[in-house]
Structures are given as C-alpha cells and as structure tokens.
Design a protein around this motif. Structure first.
Motif, short mmCIF file in Angstrom:
data_model
loop_
_atom_site.label_atom_id
_atom_site.label_comp_id
_atom_site.label_asym_id
_atom_site.label_seq_id
_atom_site.Cartn_x
_atom_site.Cartn_y
_atom_site.Cartn_z
N ASN A 19 4.06 6.31 -1.11
CA ASN A 19 2.87 7.02 -0.66
C ASN A 19 3.16 7.50 0.76
O ASN A 19 2.81 6.84 1.74
N ASP B 175 10.07 8.94 -5.29
CA ASP B 175 8.87 9.21 -6.07
C ASP B 175 7.84 8.09 -5.96
O ASP B 175 6.70 8.24 -6.41
N LEU B 176 8.25 6.97 -5.38
CA LEU B 176 7.42 5.76 -5.41
C LEU B 176 6.78 5.45 -4.07
O LEU B 176 6.16 4.40 -3.92
N ARG C 157 3.90 -3.35 -8.95
CA ARG C 157 3.93 -1.92 -9.26
C ARG C 157 4.92 -1.60 -10.38
O ARG C 157 5.12 -0.45 -10.72
N TYR D 195 5.33 2.51 -10.97
CA TYR D 195 6.62 2.98 -11.49
C TYR D 195 6.47 3.53 -12.90
O TYR D 195 5.74 2.98 -13.73
N ASN E 257 11.56 7.42 -12.56
CA ASN E 257 11.21 7.55 -11.14
C ASN E 257 12.39 7.17 -10.27
O ASN E 257 13.11 6.20 -10.54
N LEU F 260 3.78 3.34 -5.07
CA LEU F 260 3.10 3.95 -6.20
C LEU F 260 3.60 3.31 -7.50
O LEU F 260 4.73 2.81 -7.55
N SER G 116 0.82 -1.22 0.00
CA SER G 116 0.00 0.00 0.00
C SER G 116 0.85 1.26 0.00
O SER G 116 0.36 2.34 -0.36
#
Length: 827
Positions: free
Chosen positions: A187, A184-185, A242, A176, A180, A174, A171
């Motif tokens: 949450n 950046d990945l 992801r 890819y 990135n 984020l 969870s």
C-alpha cells in the motif's frame, strides 16, 4: 522500600561508586530472556516474575522492562565513558542516539557495545530499545550531550520502529493473489505517509545539529533485510495474515527498507553534516545470522559496527574530522537527565514535575463527585472513557519517566477524585505541567478529531503547552485538528480541573480530548495496544517539546469547578444533561452503569431488574473471592489484564475489589437474563472442582457480545442449565492448559448459547456451544496462528482433549471444543 525504589537506589549507588559490574549484576538479577520482544526493535527480555509483580503498578510490564533495562544500560555506558575520558583522551568523542540496534540490553553485543571497546572511541549513550525517531527529535537530548562532551561525531539509529512498529508493517500489506509480485503487495500511499513522518524527524535532528554544532558530523544507517520467521510476531505474522509467501514477503520488506534507505541517501545530499552508512548486504548472512526477525546476532552487529568504523575513518581521512583536538581535552563529563543517578542541576531547579489526570473513574454514583463525573463517553461496544484515560495516562507516565521526568497520576485506580483534588496533586508539587486526559463524544456519534483546551483565564505557558500537545497528537494520529480555526490555534473551556484558582501560578495546565470514542471505527482502533501507545507517546512528546522551550507564568483567575470535559461543555451550551445531549435516555439513578464492552444505561435493563442484580451480585461476590485483595495475583489473569486492550468479550480486569460497583456493572451484562433456578453456589463449586489455574467460574458465564442490551441479539441467550455443566469440564481444562502455554491472558468471547441466541447470531444448527462444550476465545498476545498452533499441541497432549479447533484469522479468535473426535477448519 518498593522494588522500583530499590532498583533505582542500586543504580544510583553503582554510578556513584563507578561499579560497572554491579550494574551488570543488577541486569542479571532483574531480567531474564523472553521468547520475543513485546514491541518491534525492543529487546527480548522480561522482568523476572517476582520483580514483575511488584513493578506492575509503575507501568505496563513491557514498558517497565525496557525503561529499567535502558536506564541500567545507559548507566553502564556512562561509567565507561567517564572512565575512558577522566584522565585525558585523544580519540574521538561520540554521542549516540538510537533504538535497539544501538542499545540491546543483556542478550546481544550490539553496534555501540562493539564500537565502545575501541581504544580511540569514547561514546556517550542516549539510545534506548524501542525508541522512535519522533521521540528522539522531540527530546533533543543530543543537543545537550553534544554541548557538554565537545563531541565531533553523532551516531543515529532510527526508523525501524517508525516504519515497522505499531502495526504499521501490517497496514502496508495488501492481500496476496497468485501471480502477485512484491511491488503489487504494498500500500504505497500509506507507506509514503509513514516514511515522510520518519524522514521529517530525521531532518529536524540534522537541522538542529547543523545550526548548533556546525563541526559535528552525523552518521545514520539503513537496516539490512531480515528474514520472516514462522510464528514471527512482527513480519511473519502479518505476511501469513495476508497470505503472502515468505520468499515474496522478504522482497516486500526489502522494498520498504530500500525506500527508507533512498530517503536517507537523499538527506546526505541535502545536509553536508550527514553521512549515510548503508548496512544493506553487510549484516545479513542468511537466516541463521539473525537473532530474531529484526535483530542480527553478534557477528551481524559486528559487521555493522565495522561499517561505521569505515565511514568515520573515511571522513577523518578526508580531513573533515580531527580526533585529537583541544576541544576534546578536558571536556566536561555530561550529566544529562538520561543518566540514572545523575541529575542536571538546571532541570532539578526548574522542578520538572508532570501531573497527568486520567479523566473520570469509579462506579456510577447518583451525582458528580466534586464536579467530576464517573464516566461520560462510551463506545458503541461499551468501552468506557474512564478505562481508556487511565490506560493512556499510565503509558504516557512510563514514557516520560524513562526520560527522567517525575510523573504523578491524579488517581491510582478506578476511583473518582473531585476536580479540586485532581488539581491539588499538581498544586501540592508545584508541577510544571498538568494535562487532563479525556475521550470525546458527539450528539450524532459521527464527529472525529482531537482538541486541546486551556482555561479562559489561561497563562502564556498554558497556551504553549496547548499548542505543543495539539501539534504532537494531530501529527501522530493524523486526526482532524479541532483547534484549527480558533484564534491562534487555542481553544478555551472553563473546565474546573484546569482552573487557575486550583493550580500554582507556574503550572501550565490543559485538558486534552484525544478522539471521539463513540465512533465504531475509533473504538475499534482504541482496542489496539499499539494505537494507545502512539497516543501516549504523542502526549509525552508534546509535553517534552513544551518543557524544552521553557516555562512562563502569569496569575490565574478563579473559575467554575463544575464543568469536567468537552462533552459537559457541549451539554451546558445546549442546556441539556449529558445523557440527553448524547442522545441517550435519562438514567433513573441520574447516572450510568457499564464496564469493558458493557451496555451503558441502568434503565435499559427493563423488567426484572431486581433479579438481574441479584444474579449480578452473586457473580460479583464470586469474583471478589477469586480476584480481590489477598489472592495470589501471580496466578490470576486479573492483574495481567490491568493494561491490555479492552476488546469485546468478558473482561473482569477491573472487578473483584468493589462488590457494589461490580454488581452495577454486571447487572448490565446480565440484563434480562432468566436466572430463576440457576444455583450460583453449586455452579461455582463445580467450576472450582475442575482445578483451573487461570479462570474464575464467572468467566464461563459470559453470554456473548450480541446478547447485551443494544446488541444484535439482545437478551436472547440464557445461563447454562445444570444438566449441561459437566460438558464444559474438559474444554475448560483444555483452555486452561492453552493459556498456560501461551503465557498470556485469554478472554472468552462466546461460551454457552441457547437455540434462540445461536440461531439469531447465525451459528451452526448443531453448534456445540448449545451443549456447553465449546468456547470461542481471544488471547491478548501473539497472533491467531500462534494460538492455533498451541491449541493443536494441547489437543495432542491428552486423549480427553479430542475435539474441534477452528481458526478465524480475519476475526481474531479461536474455537475449541471437546466433542471426542478431531475436526479442523478455517473460518
């Protein structure tokens, strides 16, 4: 004597005789290595097959495995502690509490194993593989152990499960995109929520130790950064889902663990009694130094143990710790309830019996059974409240029993005791706690939140239990607190099952509505085992918080015995029956029928009911032959499905024992299906002739979730015509072999489709489902990538398995067919 009782007897005898070797042998007799752990920061061991079959009634397999292994491990360490301290001891006495970095039974030489061999350290162990920081803080066993041992040091390992367990790591991630970076990945807001929860549990532990034992120093640690692995369940799998490359994914993990470590370092500044042991960069020596995605090999644990030695020695050199003190000499050998075979007298005298009541149950009768409805709340995809309550109660029972409580359920299967009989289970045992577990529904099917009720004639103890359970569940699930706004957070309901007239005066009794099952998003969450584990742990935590505060009792007053749960209370206040209150037409029989992901009303079947029921009865009788009492449970998915998530698909886990009940449930599945000319006897003989090990003939008849009444393409599908039966043979054999290699139950999501149904659901124009050559399926263990890998291996194993394999990672299933030539795709 049951296997469970025999295991406990052997533990007790070994403890009484001081026989550590007997406990080691018991571990070897009961367990074997597993390919991977069932949960993050569990141990990768499993019960041997012969033990697993007999212990399955006590708890989920994975929980039972960890519970007994942890008990045996604690017993061995307790004997070692007793042996080391019995003749006087001048070293440092230590109490430890933690997860699998401190307690990894059987396979690894963990941190405490290695520290415990030091001559100058006697360690009293409370840890258990799979433990959460929140559980440790709620149980508060370290306080009792610190008091009895006179220890000056406490070692604490926790946070890994809290940050990476229960699907949390997935969870945090984020999707890819090229370019990135790790930052950046993440949450970050969601990560911060879980991080705050874990640190707050740490803070509660440190605060209580500081208040009760100012001289005790607590040592806690951060985790070193592991390496994602191909096919890895906890880290590698979520990264693949992801689309995150492993080299970047490991940096993401590092960011998560760095944030956790930073918070622990901040706690060191806040609490003078806490010393942070930073294991980052000290354990890892590259991928080969790790046993799996979360645990180092023995040498790595050894480096971690040395870091603890150094930290303890440094504090001792500062004059903060004095290992040889009068407080240590002759200190009592602790007898906490975490030590198998040794009961704490005050707990035994208090009679800490807990009764959990899984709401509802049984088949759909024409009326209530002694005030108890067979089922009330139903999810949009047909998930039944009675199924979830039994599942969650079983999980909570396992957690509580692993902590030494005596726990009883009011029903042992899919039956519906009366409200009075449910309460009698607690009254006859003079239980300290009674919790009736339910799931809610609303008229608009859009409400959400959790709530806990006491009877209007409640006791002070019931009030405290209400507050403890409500706080624990709201805190864990993050749902709306539906008790807020009521006087002192107490909500009242005249539910017969918690009426004082039916309970002992000393019993604290509440009814808890976990969440609203009739919401599509909540029903989907409830399909996940990890989410139901969190619910069960929260209930157990609330109960233990209440028990830790003591019990008061006042006399109850008599009350009505007809209102069963919050849904019925709302219906009563509205002057309506439950089906009308929930916006459903009145059932002609006065009740509903249904099952896992099945429709809910008998009158939804419409014309042709008798034909539908005739087919349903034939299938029910077939299931009874395959899965009923007397069959070999070791070869059948029925017994393995008993406690897994009820995802959409054809789940026969609660069938095979009651033909009448199964007929009613299956009548809804096959409502409106044209069965004229379908020869069930010939079909059954054909499937049996394929020599399948793991599938019953009925399972290949599932017509898809969309075909069910209320589905997007309701009643458009049909049973496979006999001229197509032969087409499924190789696909069925292939699926059987896949299931064998996966070692976990497979659920069929889609088999035969006629042209009308295939067109309605948007299937390919020439779909092999229309030829009865294809099956879409989901496995209840592992990842889509793992299922896909095994499907490819099986296809390569035999020429007759040549065909198409589709991987659908976002939707959680695999397609296989045996078209004769290989084809591969991702959906």
């Amino acid at each position: 004597m049951s296997i469970a009782a025999e295991i406990q007897r052997k533990i007790d005898c070994a403890v009484a005789g001081g026989d550590e070797e007997a406990l080691q042998q018991l571990l070897r007799d009961v367990y074997e290595p597993a390919e991977e752990a069932d949960k993050p920061f569990d141990a990768a061991i499993q019960l041997k097959p012969e033990i697993k079959r007999e212990i399955a009634e006590l708890a989920l397999e994975s929980d039972a495995a960890m519970n007994w292994a942890n008990r045996i491990g604690r017993a061995m360490r307790w004997l070692a502690y007793r042996r080391k301290t019995a003749g006087g001891f001048n070293g440092v006495r230590i109490v430890e509490e933690g997860d699998s970095w401190f307690q990894y039974p059987l396979l690894l030489d963990d941190i405490i194993d290695q520290l415990g061999r030091d001559d100058d350290k006697a360690i009293f162990s409370l840890s258990g593989a799979g433990d959460l920081l929140g559980d440790m803080a709620a149980r508060r066993e370290y306080l009792e152990a610190l008091g009895q041992t006179g220890a000056q040091v406490m070692l604490l390992s926790g946070g890994g499960n809290d940050m990476l367990g229960g699907g949390r790591f997935a969870s945090f991630l984020l999707p890819y995109s090229d370019g990135n970076k790790a930052k950046d990945l993440l949450n970050v807001p969601l990560l911060e929520v879980e991080l705050r929860r874990a640190i707050e549990a740490y803070r509660r532990i440190l605060t209580e130790v500081r208040q009760r034992f100012p001289a005790v120093r607590v040592f806690g640690h951060a985790y070193d950064v592991p390496h994602p692995q191909n096919g890895g369940r906890w880290i590698g799998g979520p990264l693949v889902e992801r689309g995150i490359p492993f080299e970047i994914g490991r940096s993401v993990i590092e960011l998560v663990l760095d944030r956790f470590a930073g918070q622990l370092l901040a706690l060191q500044g806040e609490f003078a009694n806490f010393r942070f042991v930073d294991l980052r960069g000290k354990v890892d020596r590259g991928r080969p130094s790790w046993f799996d995605e979360l645990h180092p090999k023995n040498q790595g644990y050894g480096r971690a143990a040395q870091a603890f030695r150094d930290a303890i020695g440094e504090m001792a050199s500062e004059g903060v710790l004095e290992f040889a003190t009068r407080a240590h000499v002759g200190a009592a050998i602790p007898t906490t309830r975490m030590v198998p075979g040794v009961t704490l007298p005050e707990l035994e005298a208090a009679g800490r019996v807990i009764v959990l009541d899984p709401g509802h149950g049984g088949a759909a009768p024409p009326a209530k059974v002694g005030g108890s409805s067979w089922n009330n709340a139903i999810g949009p995809n047909g998930t039944l409240e009675k199924t979830l309550t039994f599942d969650v109660a079983g999980r909570a029972k396992a957690f509580l029993e692993s902590h030494g409580h005596r726990v009883f359920l009011t029903r042992s299967g899919d039956v519906n005791p009366s409200l009075a009989n449910r309460a009698a289970v607690a009254r006859n045992r003079d239980a300290a706690v009674f919790v009736s577990i339910h799931f809610n529904a609303s008229t608009g099917h859009n409400a959400q939140g959790t709530e806990t009720f006491v009877h209007p004639a409640h006791t002070a103890a019931s009030r405290r239990l209400c507050l403890a359970v409500q706080k624990a569940v709201v805190g864990e699930l993050g749902l709306k607190d539906r008790n807020a706004g009521h006087h002192n957070g107490i909500k009242e309901g005249a539910f017969g099952v918690i009426s004082g007239a039916s309970h002992s005066a000393s019993t604290a009794a509440v009814l808890h509505e976990v969440s609203f099952l009739d919401r599509a998003d909540e029903e989907q969450r409830l399909t996940a085992v990890a989410y139901r584990d969190r619910i069960a742990r929260a209930l157990a935590s609330g109960i233990e918080t209440f028990l830790g505060a003591g019990v008061e009792s006042l006399a109850f007053e008599a009350a009505s015995d007809e209102i069963g749960d919050a849904i019925e209370l709302g219906a009563l206040e509205a002057g309506q029956s439950v089906p009308v209150y929930l916006g459903m037409a009145e059932a002609t029989t006065g009740s509903w029928v249904g099952g896992h992901a099945l429709p809910v009303e008998t009158d939804a079947m419409g014309p042709g009911d008798n034909a539908d029921l005739a087919l349903a009865r034939q299938i029910a009788e077939s299931l009874a032959r395959d899965m009923g009492p007397g069959t070999d449970g070791g070869e059948n998915d029925l017994y393995e499905f008993a406690d897994v998530d009820p995802r959409p698909g054809f789940n026969v886990s609660d069938m095979g024992r009651n033909v009448e009940a199964d007929t009613a449930a299956l009548g809804a599945v096959f409502a409106g299906v044209e069965s004229a000319g379908f020869d069930m006897t010939r079909y059954e003989a054909f499937i049996r002739g394929l020599g399948l090990t793991h599938f019953a003939p009925a399972e290949f008849l599932f017509l898809g979730n969309g075909n069910a009444p209320g589905g997007s393409c309701s009643r458009k599908n049909a049973l496979p015509p006999e001229n197509l039966w032969g087409n499924i043979a190789q696909t069925a054999r292939m699926l059987d072999e896949i299931r064998k290699r996966l070692g976990a139950p497979i659920r069929i999501l889609s088999g035969y489709r006629n042209s009308a149904y295939n067109g309605c659901i948007g299937g390919e124009r020439n779909s092999l489902h229309m030829q009865f050559k294809a099956v879409d399926w989901h496995c209840d263990s592992g990842s889509v990538d793992r299922w896909h890998q095994v499907a490819l291996e099986v296809r390569r194993s035999k020429p007759e398995f040549a065909g198409g394999i589709g991987r659908y990672p976002s939707r959680g299933f695999i397609h296989v067919d045996t078209r004769g030539s290989n084809a591969d795709w991702v959906g």
